[in-house]
Scaffold this motif. Sequence first.
Motif, short mmCIF file in Angstrom:
data_model
loop_
_atom_site.label_atom_id
_atom_site.label_comp_id
_atom_site.label_asym_id
_atom_site.label_seq_id
_atom_site.Cartn_x
_atom_site.Cartn_y
_atom_site.Cartn_z
N LEU A 39 14.82 6.01 -23.15
CA LEU A 39 14.15 5.08 -22.25
C LEU A 39 14.61 3.63 -22.45
CD1 LEU A 39 10.54 6.53 -22.48
CD2 LEU A 39 12.08 6.67 -20.52
N PHE A 40 15.06 3.31 -23.66
CA PHE A 40 15.46 1.93 -23.96
C PHE A 40 16.94 1.85 -24.36
CE2 PHE A 40 10.98 2.57 -24.96
CZ PHE A 40 10.39 1.63 -24.13
N ALA A 41 17.70 2.87 -23.97
CA ALA A 41 19.11 2.93 -24.36
C ALA A 41 20.01 2.03 -23.52
CB ALA A 41 19.61 4.38 -24.28
N ASP A 42 19.59 1.70 -22.31
CA ASP A 42 20.43 0.92 -21.40
C ASP A 42 19.78 -0.45 -21.19
OD1 ASP A 42 21.94 -0.14 -19.29
OD2 ASP A 42 22.24 1.82 -18.38
N ARG A 43 20.49 -1.50 -21.60
CA ARG A 43 19.93 -2.86 -21.50
C ARG A 43 19.84 -3.36 -20.07
NH1 ARG A 43 22.95 -6.07 -26.51
NH2 ARG A 43 22.09 -4.76 -28.20
N ARG A 44 20.43 -2.62 -19.13
CA ARG A 44 20.36 -3.03 -17.72
C ARG A 44 19.05 -2.62 -17.06
NH1 ARG A 44 25.66 -0.16 -15.58
NH2 ARG A 44 24.70 1.45 -16.92
N TRP A 45 18.21 -1.80 -17.71
CA TRP A 45 17.01 -1.28 -17.09
C TRP A 45 15.87 -2.29 -16.94
CZ3 TRP A 45 14.92 4.01 -16.22
CH2 TRP A 45 15.94 4.91 -15.91
N PRO A 46 15.58 -3.12 -17.92
CA PRO A 46 14.41 -4.01 -17.80
C PRO A 46 14.43 -4.84 -16.51
CG PRO A 46 15.22 -4.04 -20.04
CD PRO A 46 16.22 -3.25 -19.25
N GLY A 47 13.29 -4.88 -15.84
CA GLY A 47 13.14 -5.65 -14.60
C GLY A 47 13.47 -4.87 -13.34
N ARG A 48 14.05 -3.67 -13.49
CA ARG A 48 14.41 -2.88 -12.30
C ARG A 48 13.22 -2.10 -11.75
NH1 ARG A 48 20.10 -1.00 -11.45
NH2 ARG A 48 21.45 -2.47 -12.57
N ILE A 49 13.30 -1.81 -10.46
CA ILE A 49 12.33 -0.92 -9.82
C ILE A 49 12.65 0.50 -10.26
CG2 ILE A 49 11.59 0.02 -7.60
CD1 ILE A 49 12.29 -2.81 -6.46
N VAL A 50 11.63 1.27 -10.57
CA VAL A 50 11.85 2.60 -11.12
C VAL A 50 11.03 3.63 -10.37
CG1 VAL A 50 10.01 2.37 -12.84
CG2 VAL A 50 11.92 3.92 -13.30
N GLY A 51 11.59 4.84 -10.27
CA GLY A 51 10.89 5.96 -9.65
C GLY A 51 11.04 7.20 -10.51
N ASP A 59 0.81 -1.21 0.00
CA ASP A 59 0.00 0.00 0.00
C ASP A 59 0.85 1.27 0.00
OD1 ASP A 59 1.01 -0.10 2.54
OD2 ASP A 59 -0.92 -0.12 3.57
N ALA A 60 2.18 1.12 0.09
CA ALA A 60 3.08 2.28 0.02
C ALA A 60 3.92 2.25 -1.25
CB ALA A 60 3.99 2.30 1.25
N GLN A 61 3.55 1.41 -2.22
CA GLN A 61 4.33 1.25 -3.45
C GLN A 61 3.72 1.98 -4.64
OE1 GLN A 61 4.93 -2.96 -4.14
NE2 GLN A 61 5.66 -3.33 -2.05
N GLU A 62 2.73 2.83 -4.39
CA GLU A 62 1.99 3.45 -5.49
C GLU A 62 2.86 4.34 -6.36
OE1 GLU A 62 -1.29 5.51 -3.86
OE2 GLU A 62 -2.37 3.70 -3.25
N GLN A 63 3.88 4.97 -5.77
CA GLN A 63 4.71 5.89 -6.53
C GLN A 63 5.98 5.23 -7.06
OE1 GLN A 63 3.66 8.88 -7.46
NE2 GLN A 63 1.77 8.33 -6.39
N LEU A 64 5.96 3.90 -7.18
CA LEU A 64 7.07 3.16 -7.74
C LEU A 64 6.57 2.29 -8.89
CD1 LEU A 64 8.74 2.05 -4.39
CD2 LEU A 64 9.61 3.78 -5.98
N GLY A 65 7.50 1.85 -9.74
CA GLY A 65 7.12 1.00 -10.85
C GLY A 65 8.19 -0.04 -11.13
N ARG A 66 7.97 -0.82 -12.17
CA ARG A 66 8.94 -1.83 -12.62
C ARG A 66 9.09 -1.68 -14.13
NH1 ARG A 66 8.75 -6.86 -15.09
NH2 ARG A 66 10.38 -8.37 -14.48
N VAL A 67 10.35 -1.57 -14.58
CA VAL A 67 10.61 -1.42 -16.01
C VAL A 67 10.22 -2.72 -16.72
CG1 VAL A 67 12.33 -0.92 -17.78
CG2 VAL A 67 12.49 0.16 -15.52
N PRO A 68 9.35 -2.67 -17.73
CA PRO A 68 8.94 -3.89 -18.42
C PRO A 68 10.13 -4.62 -19.05
CG PRO A 68 7.51 -2.06 -19.00
CD PRO A 68 8.66 -1.48 -18.24
N ALA A 69 10.13 -5.94 -18.93
CA ALA A 69 11.19 -6.73 -19.54
C ALA A 69 11.05 -6.76 -21.07
CB ALA A 69 11.16 -8.16 -18.98
#
Length: 441
Positions: free
Chosen positions: A182-194, A148-158
């Motif tokens: 947004l898709f320039a870094d291959r390390r981003w997919p699957g990471r938590i994002v803010g 209930d405190a994760q509303e302002q977070l996301g996950r980068v789509p794989a």
Amino acid sequence: MAFYRGEVVPRLVQRLDAAFPEFGWRRDARGWVATDREFTHARFGVRPDRVVAHGEAPAGFLIHGADAVPWTAYVNDGQMPRGERFAQVVRELAARVDVDTSPIDRAVPPDRRAELLHDFFALCRRELAGARGTDARRYLEARGIPEDAQEQLGRVPADGGRARRELESAGHAVEEIAAAGLFADRRWPGRIVGAWSDERSRIRTLWARQPAVDAPAASKYLYLRGATRTGLPPYGFDVMPSVERRRIVLVEGVLDVHHVQARGLTGICALGGTAATSGLFERLARAGVETVTLALDNDPAGIAAAHRAVRAATRADRSPELLVLDPSWLGESKDPDAVLRARGAEVLQQLLDRATCGVTWHALHLCREAGPDRRRALERAGQWLGTLPPRLALQQEDALAAAAALTGYSREAVERAFRARFWAAERPDHDRPARQGPVMA
């Protein structure tokens, strides 16, 4: 919001007696104090001297022993206005002090990049909340951030292809998507994002965190390529209620902000690293922040950064009062977030309440760096204290007293020597190093 803070609030502060005559506002040394006993007793149940509007740019008034009340809530029957009602309240307040509201009535050109980042982050938030976000949600819960405190977070789509197609379907051109990185870094997919926003809550950059406890420090946090954080407020500041902005706490980690908030502590925002510039402190002062507490990490980098931040704040043309939570007080914990997880919110709050004046803290550090030579210690501290601007005269005097106590000299002798060295001649520019030579000999 920017119009309200930048145009309306400063004018309200100048003409508070005309804007709200029912209080019987009278100026005092720190701002305004109410005088109408009949009104304050009937409305708030207190004497008028208990109702004040102090500080450089207060966005409301304070009832001693109770909560601060924003002007926007006061004219809206005690409720914080939202959406179109907020705009109506701002217009009403502007009219009370003859501020032209045409700037907020004119159409604003669209910010295509901000809209793109907004839509991408919305996609990431849905990803975190859905079936593909299970592992990320579990990691966040392990970090003390419940669902209930994760509303302002996301996950980068794989699946980057699917994400691109969704953005294109939302009306964003292929060229715009590519330019945003947004898709320039291959390390981003699957990471938590803010999302890191400006004062107007427009997303300017994104951070991505590897959801692993043992993630390598070098790649733990990634930031959006080509998007600078220079000129932005601290992370989380834009969504902070105005009543919390008078006193804020700066930590290093952006994810720590969500954990601390989830545990009930308020006024927390993040640097996203260790850099705190003079410009940052000037922006915070203009935004109405009165006190900043530095709570950086208990490691060499964090300690060094805290000392740099103190120097940066003293070089600013204006700055909130700066306090420091000495990193050594964290004990075996690396940072405030670790204290919170190991010892609880009450202990962390107690440590924050102990925070000391940044000028004194840095001056004593300079004394200790000089070793056992008492005069050399005072020389080191005195050279720096002599560069401080007049607005820090009280902090300077407190630091001299603390340095005298540390070195075993009398306060009177230290102050006489300091005055003879730095105040007998023209005061040096606080942006230049002090002249060399014995200070307290």
